[in-house]
Design a protein around this motif. Structure first.
Motif, mmCIF file in Angstrom:
data_model
loop_
_atom_site.group_PDB
_atom_site.id
_atom_site.type_symbol
_atom_site.label_atom_id
_atom_site.label_comp_id
_atom_site.label_asym_id
_atom_site.label_seq_id
_atom_site.Cartn_x
_atom_site.Cartn_y
_atom_site.Cartn_z
ATOM 1 N N THR A 32 32.423 45.647 44.456
ATOM 2 C CA THR A 32 32.906 44.946 44.419
ATOM 3 C C THR A 32 34.619 44.478 44.343
ATOM 4 O O THR A 32 35.228 43.868 44.119
ATOM 5 C CB THR A 32 32.215 44.307 45.679
ATOM 6 N N CYS A 33 33.763 43.548 43.171
ATOM 7 C CA CYS A 33 34.661 42.694 42.127
ATOM 8 C C CYS A 33 35.275 43.787 41.488
ATOM 9 O O CYS A 33 37.157 42.905 41.681
ATOM 10 C CB CYS A 33 33.896 42.142 41.053
ATOM 11 N N ALA A 34 35.227 44.952 41.466
ATOM 12 C CA ALA A 34 36.007 45.781 41.205
ATOM 13 C C ALA A 34 37.348 46.094 41.523
ATOM 14 O O ALA A 34 38.939 46.420 41.349
ATOM 15 C CB ALA A 34 35.713 46.895 39.999
ATOM 16 N N PHE A 35 36.808 46.149 42.538
ATOM 17 C CA PHE A 35 38.440 47.227 44.332
ATOM 18 C C PHE A 35 38.861 45.783 44.482
ATOM 19 O O PHE A 35 40.256 45.767 44.893
ATOM 20 C CB PHE A 35 37.067 47.261 45.312
ATOM 21 N N THR A 36 38.084 44.816 44.717
ATOM 22 C CA THR A 36 38.770 43.105 45.085
ATOM 23 C C THR A 36 39.628 42.513 44.052
ATOM 24 O O THR A 36 41.169 42.855 44.328
ATOM 25 C CB THR A 36 37.303 42.537 44.867
ATOM 26 N N GLU A 37 39.574 42.745 42.665
ATOM 27 C CA GLU A 37 40.566 42.677 41.633
ATOM 28 C C GLU A 37 41.304 43.306 41.419
ATOM 29 O O GLU A 37 42.957 42.837 41.703
ATOM 30 C CB GLU A 37 39.591 42.329 40.075
ATOM 31 N N LYS A 46 48.639 37.827 39.396
ATOM 32 C CA LYS A 46 47.954 37.793 37.522
ATOM 33 C C LYS A 46 46.104 37.637 37.494
ATOM 34 O O LYS A 46 46.118 36.876 38.193
ATOM 35 C CB LYS A 46 48.446 36.825 36.557
ATOM 36 N N THR A 47 45.041 38.606 37.413
ATOM 37 C CA THR A 47 44.379 37.923 37.335
ATOM 38 C C THR A 47 43.202 37.824 36.594
ATOM 39 O O THR A 47 43.600 38.817 35.234
ATOM 40 C CB THR A 47 43.447 39.749 38.572
ATOM 41 N N GLY A 48 42.140 37.707 36.640
ATOM 42 C CA GLY A 48 41.028 37.312 35.642
ATOM 43 C C GLY A 48 40.069 37.723 36.489
ATOM 44 O O GLY A 48 39.878 38.148 37.437
ATOM 45 N N PHE A 49 39.047 38.622 35.472
ATOM 46 C CA PHE A 49 37.898 38.869 36.240
ATOM 47 C C PHE A 49 36.338 39.341 34.764
ATOM 48 O O PHE A 49 36.563 39.207 33.847
ATOM 49 C CB PHE A 49 37.988 40.558 36.352
ATOM 50 N N PHE A 50 36.045 38.493 35.262
ATOM 51 C CA PHE A 50 34.769 38.366 34.526
ATOM 52 C C PHE A 50 33.313 39.014 35.183
ATOM 53 O O PHE A 50 32.725 38.961 36.694
ATOM 54 C CB PHE A 50 33.653 36.390 34.290
ATOM 55 N N ASP A 118 46.068 34.064 38.269
ATOM 56 C CA ASP A 118 46.508 33.443 39.819
ATOM 57 C C ASP A 118 44.821 33.000 40.686
ATOM 58 O O ASP A 118 45.182 32.493 41.389
ATOM 59 C CB ASP A 118 47.707 34.251 40.415
ATOM 60 N N LEU A 119 44.301 33.598 40.082
ATOM 61 C CA LEU A 119 42.822 34.514 40.914
ATOM 62 C C LEU A 119 42.014 34.824 39.643
ATOM 63 O O LEU A 119 42.464 35.582 39.238
ATOM 64 C CB LEU A 119 42.654 34.905 42.094
ATOM 65 N N ALA A 120 40.452 34.576 40.202
ATOM 66 C CA ALA A 120 39.898 34.147 38.775
ATOM 67 C C ALA A 120 38.503 35.162 39.811
ATOM 68 O O ALA A 120 38.209 34.940 40.844
ATOM 69 C CB ALA A 120 39.018 33.774 38.160
ATOM 70 N N VAL A 121 38.353 36.734 40.036
ATOM 71 C CA VAL A 121 37.005 36.985 40.618
ATOM 72 C C VAL A 121 35.768 36.678 39.679
ATOM 73 O O VAL A 121 35.871 37.347 38.200
ATOM 74 C CB VAL A 121 37.363 39.006 40.456
ATOM 75 N N VAL A 122 34.730 36.003 39.555
ATOM 76 C CA VAL A 122 33.773 35.876 38.977
ATOM 77 C C VAL A 122 31.941 36.464 39.375
ATOM 78 O O VAL A 122 31.995 36.920 40.694
ATOM 79 C CB VAL A 122 33.607 34.290 38.938
#
Length: 502
Positions: A32-37, A46-50, A118-122
């Motif tokens: 879900t995180c991968a799709f969202t990012e 510009k995305t961050g993803f943890f 711009d955002l981070a998906v955690v």
């Protein structure tokens, strides 16, 4: 965690500017995180993803614009944070340094702030309420993927208890979305949200979002990914509504309605950016297929009962349905390991319908030697412990094979697949001391990329290993399912895809 954050030079309020999308769940939270990012990156953000765990290198856990941060950036932030925490130690603290996952969580926040994302998906590590990522006090939106039984020693033994833990990421006034769940956990989530005035919405199925438009193409295989994609679309749409608005003129949403006493999230036609994001999503080790000459590797890190059921459905659907003319028998091989407090018997039982010719078990060790594999080491267990567990897996598998009944009269034995090699189920399992040895035996030199220098001494000493090697060398095709542990999948990818280690 607040003390660690302060000692690292940040305050909780500093995290508010990251515009975080916070996601938890039992099955599918990473996808879900991968799709969202990927959807939001397709808008030019510009995305961050943890995320966790990593497969090959620890840098994979912290990503900028979908790519693991560079070794240089990782090293810079690691030592900066480490030294800062060392300098601020005092005798009053019962724990002077954060553990592994907490340290990486802190590091991710520092990276995202410095890189001005711009955002981070955690992605939550384990649970939600007491997970260290739950230091986030003002996410933009929260999501909960499919719930099930996992980490029972930490989260509780019932899915309702686990739902309570997962619902701990809800925040007052922050919209949250979940997929269709069984009544029990859904009621727990609803009550948890109502107690703190968190607006919680139920995602409509992906089919509802496809009505009136072309079908959506997903970058991740498997029917179960449609639920994850539906949740990701709602999270992305909600984030855009609140923070960006670009491209939302294309969106025409339905009026909210009720389902199971919960408001249904809007039905809308995904934008072009959203479609491209779903199509272009990559998430290694989840329903991933590598085709290498006569050998096809099917990689899925399923490690719970519900995710294993989805994995089996995907694998059986992905297999060739009919033999190609003039081809010989095809061999189906299982490579399996399971760790922690998970029930391997349940997982292995779910794999029985695949009718494997051989079941291979090994620990999550890439090589017998640990040199050059530091990112994939587990220093909490010994080699003896993990090998004894593999032998227990083999014993469970042999018992299940002996118990398995034949098909009922008139019932097909399995899906109509290509013909198998002759089976000897009572003697079709092997244990190897590391992943490399297991892959060498399975591939028999027939994978054009995985070409190790030479087999280790004694690789074919066991009678099953010797006879099976002949079958594998002569097979028209070898289909290998690697599952049971994401760490196992990571070790396999390290050997099959050398570029991931660079």
């Amino acid at each position: 965690m607040k003390l660690f954050l302060a000692r690292s030079g940040l305050q909780v309020e500093d995290l508010d500017q990251l515009n975080i999308i916070h996601v938890t769940g039992t099955k599918g939270k990473g996808s879900t995180c991968a799709f969202t990012e990927r959807i939001l990156r397709s808008y030019g953000l510009k995305t961050g993803f943890f995320s966790s765990p990593h497969l090959v290198q620890v840098r994979e856990r912290i990503r900028i614009n979908g790519q693991p941060i560079s070794p240089e950036l990782f090293t810079k932030h690691f030592w900066h944070l480490y030294h800062r925490l060392e300098e601020t130690k005092d005798g009053s603290s019962c724990v002077s340094m954060p553990a592994y996952f907490r340290f990486l969580t802190l590091m991710a926040f520092h990276v995202f702030l410095q890189e001005k994302v711009d955002l981070a998906v955690v992605e939550v590590g384990i649970g939600g309420a007491y997970d260290c990522t739950n230091i986030i006090r003002k996410p933009t939106v929260c999501g909960i993927s499919s719930l099930g039984i996992d980490h029972t020693s930490i989260l509780g033994e019932t899915v309702e208890e686990i739902a309570w833990q997962k619902g701990g990421i809800f925040k007052r006034g922050v919209p949250a979305f979940t997929v269709l769940q069984p009544d029990g956990p859904l009621a727990v989530l609803r009550d948890r949200a109502q107690q703190i005035s968190c607006p919680l919405y139920l995602c409509p199925p992906l089919e509802a979002l496809e009505e009136g438009g072309p079908p959506l193409t997903l970058g991740l295989e498997g029917e179960h990914q449609r639920s994850n994609a539906a949740l990701a679309l709602q999270l992305a749409r909600c984030w855009l509504q609140q923070k960006d608005h670009r491209g939302l003129g294309e969106l025409k949403a339905s009026r909210p309605s009720l389902l199971r006493q919960m408001p249904l999230a809007p039905v809308f036609q995904p934008t072009t950016h959203m479609r491209h994001g779903l199509r272009d999503t990559e998430w290694l080790g989840r329903t991933q297929v590598l085709r290498r000459g006569p050998v096809t590797w099917y990689l899925d890190g399923a490690h719970t009962a519900s995710s294993m059921q989805a994995c089996v459905r995907w694998f059986r659907q992905a297999l060739p349905r009919r033999p190609r003319p003039g081809r010989g028998p095809e061999v189906h091989v299982l490579l399996f390991n399971s760790t922690g407090d998970r029930d391997p018997v349940t997982l292995l039982k779910l794999l029985q319908p695949c009718q494997f010719d051989y079941a291979v078990f090994c620990p999550n060790l890439t090589e017998v030697s640990t040199a050059g594999n530091a990112d994939q080491q587990n220093f909490m267990v010994t080699l003896d412990q993990v090998l004894l567990r593999c032998l227990a897996h083999q014993e469970h598998w042999s018992g299940l094979e002996e118990e398995r009944p034949g098909p009922e009269p008139g019932e097909p034995a399995s899906l109509p697949l290509a013909p198998h090699a002759p089976k000897t189920h009572s003697a079709s399992s092997l244990v190897f001391s590391c992943i490399s040895h297991a892959l060498q035996w399975i591939s028999q030199g027939r994978d054009p990329v995985f070409q190790p220098p030479g087999p280790p001494p004694g690789l074919l000493a066991h009678p099953v290993a010797s006879s099976g090697a002949s079958v594998l060398r002569e097979a028209a095709a070898i289909h290998v399912l690697v599952t049971g542990s994401l760490h196992l999948v990571g070790g396999v990818l390290k050997l099959l895809e050398p570029a991931l280690s660079q």
